[in-house]
Design a protein around this motif. Sequence first.
Motif, PDB file in Angstrom:
ATOM      1  N   LEU A 151       0.828  -1.205   0.000  1.00 13.36           N
ATOM      2  CA  LEU A 151       0.000   0.000   0.000  1.00 13.36           C
ATOM      3  C   LEU A 151       0.866   1.260   0.000  1.00 13.36           C
ATOM      4  O   LEU A 151       0.532   2.253  -0.669  1.00 13.36           O
ATOM      5  N   GLU A 152       1.959   1.240   0.733  1.00 13.22           N
ATOM      6  CA  GLU A 152       2.842   2.402   0.764  1.00 13.22           C
ATOM      7  C   GLU A 152       3.522   2.605  -0.588  1.00 13.22           C
ATOM      8  O   GLU A 152       3.662   3.746  -1.063  1.00 13.22           O
ATOM      9  N   ARG A 155       1.023   4.082  -2.899  1.00 16.01           N
ATOM     10  CA  ARG A 155       0.797   5.492  -2.552  1.00 16.01           C
ATOM     11  C   ARG A 155       1.904   6.382  -3.134  1.00 16.01           C
ATOM     12  O   ARG A 155       1.625   7.438  -3.716  1.00 16.01           O
ATOM     13  N   THR A 159       1.487   9.269  -6.207  1.00 10.27           N
ATOM     14  CA  THR A 159       1.737  10.687  -5.939  1.00 10.27           C
ATOM     15  C   THR A 159       3.003  11.213  -6.603  1.00 10.27           C
ATOM     16  O   THR A 159       3.109  12.407  -6.866  1.00 10.27           O
ATOM     17  N   ARG A 190      -5.666   2.889  -7.732  1.00  9.50           N
ATOM     18  CA  ARG A 190      -6.064   3.519  -6.477  1.00  9.50           C
ATOM     19  C   ARG A 190      -7.276   2.791  -5.869  1.00  9.50           C
ATOM     20  O   ARG A 190      -7.348   2.593  -4.658  1.00  9.50           O
ATOM     21  N   GLU A 194      -7.474   0.956  -2.259  1.00  6.05           N
ATOM     22  CA  GLU A 194      -8.504   1.279  -1.269  1.00  6.05           C
ATOM     23  C   GLU A 194      -9.265   0.032  -0.848  1.00  6.05           C
ATOM     24  O   GLU A 194      -9.599  -0.140   0.332  1.00  6.05           O
ATOM     25  N   ASN A 197      -7.069  -1.955   1.522  1.00  7.22           N
ATOM     26  CA  ASN A 197      -7.049  -1.310   2.832  1.00  7.22           C
ATOM     27  C   ASN A 197      -8.357  -1.547   3.587  1.00  7.22           C
ATOM     28  O   ASN A 197      -8.355  -1.850   4.789  1.00  7.22           O
TER      29      ASN A 197
END
Length: 360
Positions: A151-152, A155, A159, A190, A194, A197
Amino acid sequence: MQQDQCCSPRFKLKMLHRKTYHVKDLQGEIEAHTDIYHNLDENGQKILRSLESSDEAALLQRRLDNMNFKWSELRKKSLNIRSHLEASSDQWKRLHLSLQELLVWLQLKGDELSRQAPIGGDFPAVQKQNDIHRTFKRELKTKEAVIMSTLETVRIFLTEQPLEGLEKLYQEPRELPPEERAQNVTRLLRKQAEEVNTEWDKLNLHSADWQRKIDEALERLQELQEAADDLDLKLHQAEVIKGSWQPVGDLLIDSLQDHLEKVKVLRGEIAPLKENVNRVNDLARQLTTLGIQLSPYNLSTLEDLNTRWKLLQVAVEDRVRQLHEAHRDFGPASQHFLSTSVQGPWERAISPNKVPYYIK
């Protein structure tokens, strides 16, 4: 506002895709000008050899060296950019597949956790469920590092590095501009992140709730087991005394009062057992209220304890009644009572209650 738009991931994605296609155009131009470069270099070398040693020769040599250096650097940078783009595209694809694999794993673990229900109906069964869930939680703990790292990474890429190549992961039913296809892939990635998560949080909440139910069931079932064991011991002690009773018909008249007092003491001692019986039954009802179906063993134990309690009460009351009747009919206050110290030809007889007495 304009500055925020320039820093947004979508804006970066658009600009980087434009640069990507510019790099492709640049590579095409480099390949198209390769022959021109080689011709220039060869002609320059020929001219250089014809000039011999002169200022013009030195100047031409410097220009040729500078051209060769820039051409070499241009090709090197172009190849590095292309290699970086291909590597980044592969990494995006790996992230996409990793998220898919995590979603499948989370679904499987959610199903596995659901199959651990319902709560067992006795302490050993729930203890086994607790052991199984402890292993399950260890698996979650081990997987947590992988999920958090993935997930990191997603991310950061969303970005900072939305690169070309993602558009190929997402197939639209109609032709779309490359930038829009890339944006769709970004949304897909994305969305997957989500979902991972969300499902991860749901799985952990489900696991924590299941552990809470196990802990509560273990506590209540242990209370029930301890209360049942305590009641069983006290009933057994009273039953041992009851088992030592002689039939009333075999008792001597002068011992009736003593036996009556002893059975009254026992009646007083077992009276508090009513609270023990009520506690056992209340604990069983509480477990049922929690949705826990007691096991056949526990149900059988409850029935056995309640039955033994009732039978013990009946036996004690019957014993008291029989001894009262025997004492009334054949005790010192009765018309049949004769002192055993009186000498004479007494004949032993048996009362209707089988209590021995003597008649002349």
